[in-house]
Design an enzyme around this catalytic site. Structure first.
Site, mmCIF file in Angstrom:
data_model
loop_
_atom_site.group_PDB
_atom_site.id
_atom_site.type_symbol
_atom_site.label_atom_id
_atom_site.label_comp_id
_atom_site.label_asym_id
_atom_site.label_seq_id
_atom_site.Cartn_x
_atom_site.Cartn_y
_atom_site.Cartn_z
ATOM 1 N N LYS A 72 0.843 -1.210 0.000
ATOM 2 C CA LYS A 72 0.000 0.000 0.000
ATOM 3 C C LYS A 72 0.871 1.250 0.000
ATOM 4 O O LYS A 72 0.476 2.258 -0.570
ATOM 5 C CB LYS A 72 -0.942 0.031 1.209
ATOM 6 C CG LYS A 72 -1.920 -1.114 1.237
ATOM 7 C CD LYS A 72 -3.313 -0.709 0.798
ATOM 8 C CE LYS A 72 -4.213 -1.922 0.744
ATOM 9 N NZ LYS A 72 -5.216 -1.986 -0.213
ATOM 10 N N LYS A 102 -3.261 -9.876 -7.172
ATOM 11 C CA LYS A 102 -4.516 -10.220 -6.491
ATOM 12 C C LYS A 102 -5.668 -9.354 -7.025
ATOM 13 O O LYS A 102 -5.473 -8.163 -7.258
ATOM 14 C CB LYS A 102 -4.314 -9.947 -4.993
ATOM 15 C CG LYS A 102 -5.470 -10.334 -4.110
ATOM 16 C CD LYS A 102 -5.160 -9.991 -2.654
ATOM 17 C CE LYS A 102 -5.477 -8.543 -2.353
ATOM 18 N NZ LYS A 102 -6.439 -8.282 -1.296
ATOM 19 N N LYS A 108 -10.359 -4.827 -4.645
ATOM 20 C CA LYS A 108 -11.525 -3.993 -4.874
ATOM 21 C C LYS A 108 -11.216 -2.508 -4.900
ATOM 22 O O LYS A 108 -11.982 -1.735 -5.435
ATOM 23 C CB LYS A 108 -12.606 -4.295 -3.843
ATOM 24 C CG LYS A 108 -12.290 -3.826 -2.448
ATOM 25 C CD LYS A 108 -13.495 -4.061 -1.589
ATOM 26 C CE LYS A 108 -13.089 -4.529 -0.218
ATOM 27 N NZ LYS A 108 -12.067 -3.685 0.422
HETATM 28 P P1 ATP Z 1 -8.237 -3.367 -0.828
HETATM 29 O O1 ATP Z 1 -8.041 -3.514 -2.283
HETATM 30 O O2 ATP Z 1 -9.014 -2.170 -0.430
HETATM 31 O O3 ATP Z 1 -6.995 -3.551 -0.016
HETATM 32 P P2 ATP Z 1 -9.004 -6.046 -0.369
HETATM 33 O O4 ATP Z 1 -10.102 -6.620 -1.187
HETATM 34 O O5 ATP Z 1 -7.642 -6.505 -0.591
HETATM 35 O O6 ATP Z 1 -9.209 -4.505 -0.456
HETATM 36 P P3 ATP Z 1 -10.550 -6.459 1.955
HETATM 37 O O7 ATP Z 1 -11.663 -6.224 1.055
HETATM 38 O O8 ATP Z 1 -10.617 -5.718 3.223
HETATM 39 O O9 ATP Z 1 -9.222 -6.226 1.183
HETATM 40 O O10 ATP Z 1 -10.451 -8.001 2.216
HETATM 41 C C1 ATP Z 1 -11.582 -8.672 2.599
HETATM 42 C C2 ATP Z 1 -11.358 -10.126 2.757
HETATM 43 O O11 ATP Z 1 -11.392 -10.719 1.464
HETATM 44 C C3 ATP Z 1 -10.015 -10.500 3.359
HETATM 45 O O12 ATP Z 1 -10.215 -11.640 4.168
HETATM 46 C C4 ATP Z 1 -9.172 -10.814 2.175
HETATM 47 O O13 ATP Z 1 -8.171 -11.742 2.491
HETATM 48 C C5 ATP Z 1 -10.194 -11.412 1.231
HETATM 49 N N1 ATP Z 1 -9.827 -11.153 -0.162
HETATM 50 C C6 ATP Z 1 -9.738 -9.938 -0.756
HETATM 51 N N2 ATP Z 1 -9.363 -10.070 -2.042
HETATM 52 C C7 ATP Z 1 -9.220 -11.402 -2.256
HETATM 53 C C8 ATP Z 1 -8.838 -12.186 -3.390
HETATM 54 N N3 ATP Z 1 -8.529 -11.624 -4.536
HETATM 55 N N4 ATP Z 1 -8.817 -13.527 -3.259
HETATM 56 C C9 ATP Z 1 -9.145 -14.115 -2.086
HETATM 57 N N5 ATP Z 1 -9.494 -13.438 -0.972
HETATM 58 C C10 ATP Z 1 -9.527 -12.104 -1.052
#
Ligand code: ATP
Ligand code: LTN
Length: 332
Positions: A114, A196, A199
Site C-alpha cells: 500500500k 490479487k 476492490k
Molecule cells: P483493498 O483492495 O481495499 O486492499 P481487499 O479486497 O484486498 O481490499 P478487503 O476487502 O478488506 O481487502 O479483504 C476482505 C477479505 O477478502 C479478506 O479476508 C481478504 O483476504 C479477502 N480477499 C480480498 N481479495 C481477495 C482475493 N482476490 N482472493 C481471495 N481473498 C480475497
C-alpha cells in the site's frame, strides 16, 4: 451445554466487493453460521488509511452491509456491525499499538504494497493498521478468523501480540487461528494473473464485483488473460491465468481440478472461459438482486447495524475493561 466457538472477520468498505472478497472470505463465513457465534463487520476505521471520498465511504459501508446479508449472512444468526459504531476497537487499538513492535510492523507485506501504491500518503495509520486489526479480533476472543491468504500475516501478528500481552499480564486474550480455505484463498485479477483481484484498485481492468451485470461479467471472462498453449491444465507456476480461472470454476461449481481438465479436454480456451463466466453469473445473480432490493430498505439496514453494534459493544466492552485493569488504568 458447550459454548459455541466464535468466528470473526471484517472487510474494508474501500471499494465494491469483488468475486475475490466473496470466494476468499464471505463464502466461508456463511457456511458456519449455525455452528459458530459469528461477528462480521465493515472495517471503516481501516478504510481511511487510504484516502476516501466521505460520501462514497458512507454509501459503500451501507451497501456492504446489504451485500453481506444478500450473500446469506442472516442478521438474526450473525452479529453484523460497523466498526466505528463500537468505540472499543479504536481504544484497544491504541493499547495494542504499545505492544506491537516497529520491526514487526515494518515487515508487513500489505504495508509495503500500500505504501508503494500510495506514495503521497504513507500515513501513521497505514503503518499501525495491524495493531487495530489485532484489536478488532481480540476484543471478541474468537477461535477462528476466516480470511483470504493475503491476511494470514496479520492474523499471525495478532497471535504474537496476544501471546506477548498474556505473558506480561496473565491470560487475557484467546489466541485465534486463521481460517483459510483450500480453494479460492487468492483470486487473481483477470487482467493480470500475477496480481490479487483487489476492490480498491479502480484501475484494475480485471475485476468482477458482486454488483456487475451478467453481460459485463461474461465480457470480463472472455477477455481474461491466459497463455497460448490452448490446454486447460492446472499449473499455477507456468499457467497462472488458466489456473486462476480453474480455481474460480472449482469454487463456483465444487468440481475438482482433475474433473475440470477432463471436462474441457481437447476444447479451446473460448469454451472454457464462457463456462467459467456463466458459472459466475449464476453464482452472483441472486446476490445482486437481493442486495439491490435491500439497498432500497434503508430503515431495515439501519436497524440491523444498530442491533449489531449493541451486541458487539457488550462483548467488546468486557474485554476492554479487563485489559484496562491489567495494564493499570484507574477504574471509572
Ligand atoms: P483493498 O483492495 O481495499 O486492499 P481487499 O479486497 O484486498 O481490499 P478487503 O476487502 O478488506 O481487502 O479483504 C476482505 C477479505 O477478502 C479478506 O479476508 C481478504 O483476504 C479477502 N480477499 C480480498 N481479495 C481477495 C482475493 N482476490 N482472493 C481471495 N481473498 C480475497
Ligand atoms: N485487514 C483486512 C480487513 C480487516 C480484518 C479485520 C479481517 C480489518 N480488521 C479483522 C479480519 C479480522 C484486510 O485488509 N483485508
Amino acid at each position: 451445554m458447550d459454548e459455541k466457538k466464535i468466528m470473526l472477520s471484517g472487510i474494508k468498505p474501500s471499494g465494491d466487493l469483488t468475486l475475490g472478497s466473496y470466494l476468499g472470505a464471505i463464502k466461508h463465513w456463511k457456511e458456519r453460521a449455525d455452528e459458530f457465534d459469528c461477528y462480521y463487520f465493515m472495517a471503516d476505521l481501516h478504510a481511511i488509511t487510504v484516502r476516501q471520498n466521505p460520501a462514497d465511504l458512507r454509501r459503500r459501508t451501507m451497501e456492504q452491509l446489504a451485500q453481506y446479508i444478500a450473500c446469506g449472512l442472516d442478521p438474526e444468526k450473525n452479529t453484523l456491525f460497523i466498526q466505528s459504531h463500537v468505540h472499543q476497537h479504536a481504544e484497544l487499538g491504541w493499547v495494542l499499538n504499545c505492544y506491537a513492535m516497529f520491526g514487526e510492523l515494518s515487515r508487513m507485506t500489505q504495508f509495503k504494497d500500500k505504501s508503494a501504491k500510495n506514495a503521497d500518503n504513507i500515513n501513521g495509520g497505514l503503518f499501525t493498521y495491524p495493531a487495530l486489526m489485532a484489536a478488532d479480533i481480540l476484543l471478541y476472543q474468537p477461535d477462528y478468523v476466516p480470511v483470504g491468504e493475503d491476511q494470514k500475516q496479520h492474523v499471525e501478528l495478532t497471535r504474537d501480540i496476544a501471546t506477548r500481552f498474556n505473558h506480561l499480564y496473565g491470560d487475557t486474550f484467546k489466541i485465534p487461528e486463521p481460517y483459510i480455505s483450500k480453494v479460492g484463498a487468492r483470486i487473481m485479477s483477470l487482467a493480470d494473473p500475477t496480481a490479487k483481484m483487489s476492490k480498491s484498485e479502480n484501475d484494475d481492468p480485471g475485476r468482477v464485483t458482486l454488483m456487475d451485470d451478467p453481460a459485463f461479467i461474461l465480457k470480463q471472462f472472455k477477455r481474461a488473460v491466459t497463455d497460448c498453449d490452448a490446454c486447460v491444465r492446472y499449473d499455477p507456476e507456468n499457467k497462472k491465468g488458466i489456473s486462476n480461472l480453474m480455481t474460480i470454476y472449482a469454487a463456483t461449481t465444487g468440481k475438482s481440478f482433475a474433473e475440470i481438465e477432463r471436462e474441457f479436454d481437447g476444447q479451446g480456451y473460448g469454451t472454457f472461459k464462457t463456462a467459467v463466466g456463466e458459472s459466475v453469473v449464476e453464482l452472483l445473480r441472486p446476490i445482486r438482486e437481493e442486495a439491490g432490493r435491500l439497498m432500497k430498505d434503508k430503515a431495515y439496514l439501519e436497524s440491523v447495524c444498530k442491533q449489531g453494534a449493541e451486541k458487539a459493544g457488550y462483548v467488546a466492552n468486557k474485554t476492554l475493561r479487563k485489559v484496562y485493569k491489567r495494564v493499570g488504568f484507574v477504574a471509572k
